[in-house]
Scaffold this active site. Structure first.
Site, mmCIF file in Angstrom:
data_model
loop_
_atom_site.group_PDB
_atom_site.id
_atom_site.type_symbol
_atom_site.label_atom_id
_atom_site.label_comp_id
_atom_site.label_asym_id
_atom_site.label_seq_id
_atom_site.Cartn_x
_atom_site.Cartn_y
_atom_site.Cartn_z
ATOM 1 N N LYS A 178 1.321 -3.650 -7.695
ATOM 2 C CA LYS A 178 -0.140 -3.240 -8.481
ATOM 3 C C LYS A 178 -1.016 -2.474 -7.353
ATOM 4 O O LYS A 178 -0.908 -2.384 -6.240
ATOM 5 C CB LYS A 178 -0.588 -4.269 -9.371
ATOM 6 C CG LYS A 178 0.407 -4.513 -10.550
ATOM 7 C CD LYS A 178 0.480 -3.345 -11.559
ATOM 8 C CE LYS A 178 1.712 -3.422 -12.527
ATOM 9 N NZ LYS A 178 2.154 -4.565 -13.250
HETATM 10 C C1 LIG Z 1 2.906 -4.969 -14.311
HETATM 11 C C2 LIG Z 1 2.527 -4.996 -15.621
HETATM 12 C C3 LIG Z 1 2.611 -6.045 -16.399
HETATM 13 C C4 LIG Z 1 2.791 -7.368 -16.166
HETATM 14 O O1 LIG Z 1 2.296 -8.006 -15.042
HETATM 15 P P1 LIG Z 1 3.060 -9.068 -14.103
HETATM 16 O O2 LIG Z 1 1.745 -9.464 -13.372
HETATM 17 O O3 LIG Z 1 4.039 -8.319 -13.501
HETATM 18 O O4 LIG Z 1 3.543 -10.139 -15.078
HETATM 19 C C5 LIG Z 1 2.031 -6.023 -17.898
HETATM 20 N N1 LIG Z 1 1.845 -4.823 -18.531
HETATM 21 C C6 LIG Z 1 1.944 -3.519 -17.795
HETATM 22 C C7 LIG Z 1 1.651 -2.178 -18.452
HETATM 23 C C8 LIG Z 1 2.402 -3.573 -16.461
HETATM 24 O O5 LIG Z 1 2.386 -2.459 -15.639
#
Ligand SMILES: *Cc1c(COP(=O)(O)O)cnc(C)c1O
Length: 379
Positions: free
Chosen positions: A192
């Protein structure tokens, strides 16, 4: 292959992360609580808005799960969910024994379509069940049509769980993403825009709701000297070590947004004039995307039959990662049995779309390797 790998999106440390982690070790705060957790939450609150309360959690998925719990979702309930998204948006609906109702996207932001959403709401109500929540996603950092979606949420009195996992640093009409829903969700996974190695957060609009989230995230312990429980709890709090990484990352968040946007501008300059290629871009100045991932759509009818797969394989041959867009949830084997409202927009995006290397840590040398693959594809 001796060329180093160019990733879609890889961790990019700012510099002070290790200092915050060292402080945690020095003070022996090696636990899912401590000064870094509190400090990281304060940093996020100050970054997002004056009136929000942030609870740091172990993942974005945990935040979605807890968010649905806080919105009162129970077994047998229905939850509306943008189909075009990562599975983590939808999985927590299943954790709760509720039923996902998937909704198509619209062409400008690739996010939940207001028309299909209203059709879904009306139809579910006419079938006797009013959905409990709407999960709307800011895909690849692009804000969804906030005004239109909030209007529907208010009209039908269905709360929005705002999946802003990909959109920290994005805004709509100058207001930060993550602050529009009844609850907002952030993710700090490794890929992210900022990372804590793994982590997430829930954004609330009252101190009481944040405290309730933290209570549930720490096993729902009642106030008693012994372990006493009147509710089902979860072990979803963020570790003080990971939160230290997060504090360091917050110092460079805005700089990293600018670098991601620079990657997007690079793709625009490479591809905007190319027939059959569309670079995913904000539809108006109301929308400000962090461009977490830059994405394109290829129309093979206008590229002499070259598809997104042609380009993906050309990148792969040069040790450059690219990836098809999210495969919509209503087309996934595990979710295809659930109701779906809309047409083929999300399916077509999946068919023809590609995410391109977008990291804030890409170099001029990386960009020229990428550009030479694109040049070859264009000719
Ligand atoms: C990455 C992501 C998540 C989940 O986040 P994690 O921290 O990996 O559990 C949820 N929704 C979207 C759209 C994502 O890209």
């Amino acid at each position: 292959m001796n060329k180093s790998k160019i990733w879609l999106s890889s961790p990019h440390m700012g510099g002070n992360e290790q200092q915050f982690v060292k402080e945690a070790f020095d003070a022996n705060w090696v636990a899912p609580l401590g000064p870094n957790v509190t400090g990281f939450e304060t940093d996020l609150e100050q970054y997002l808005a004056d009136d929000v309360f942030v609870g740091a959690l172990s993942s974005g998925t945990a935040a979605i799960h807890l968010g649905l719990v806080l919105l009162g979702v129970q077994p047998g309930d229905e939850v509306l969910c943008q189909s075009m998204t990562f599975s983590a948006s939808a999985n927590p609906i299943a954790y709760l024994g509720a039923t996902p109702i998937f909704v198509d996207s619209e062409p400008e932001t690739w996010n939940i379509c207001p028309n299909a959403l209203e059709e879904a709401i009306k139809d579910r109500i006419s079938k006797g069940k009013k959905p409990k929540a709407i999960i709307a996603v800011h895909l690849y950092g692009m804000p969804f049509k906030v005004d239109a979606i909030l209007t529907l949420a208010n009209r039908y009195e269905i709360p929005i769980l705002e999946d802003s996992a990909e959109a920290l640093g994005s805004s709509y009409q100058g207001k930060k993403c993550g602050t529009f829903g009844a609850l907002g969700v952030l993710s700090f996974n490794g890929n992210k825009i900022i990372t804590t190695s793994g982590g997430g957060a829930l954004v609330a609009h009252s101190k009481a709701l944040k405290e309730k989230a933290v209570f549930l995230a720490t096993q729902a312990r009642d106030a008693a000297p012994h372990y006493q429980h009147s509710e089902i709890g979860y072990n979803y709090r963020l570790s003080n070590i990971c939160a230290g990484i997060g504090r360091g990352q917050m110092e460079v968040l805005d700089a990293h947004v600018q670098l991601r946007r620079k990657m997007h501008a690079f793709y625009q300059s490479e591809l905007d004039s190319v027939s059959g290629i569309l670079v995913f871009t904000e539809p108006s100045t109301d929308f400000y995307s962090n461009h977490w991932l830059s994405a394109i759509v290829i129309d093979p009818k206008k590229t002499n039959g070259k598809t997104r797969e042609t380009l993906r394989l050309a990148f792969e041959a040069e040790n450059i990662e690219s990836r098809p867009l999210w495969k919509p949830m209503h087309l996934q084997p595990i979710f295809e049995k659930y109701p779906y409202y809309g047409g083929t927009l999300a399916a077509n995006l999946f068919e023809n779309g590609l995410c391109l290397p977008s990291g804030s840590n890409l170099t001029d040398a990386d960009r020229s390797r990428i550009a030479s693959v694109l040049t070859h594809f264009k000719n």
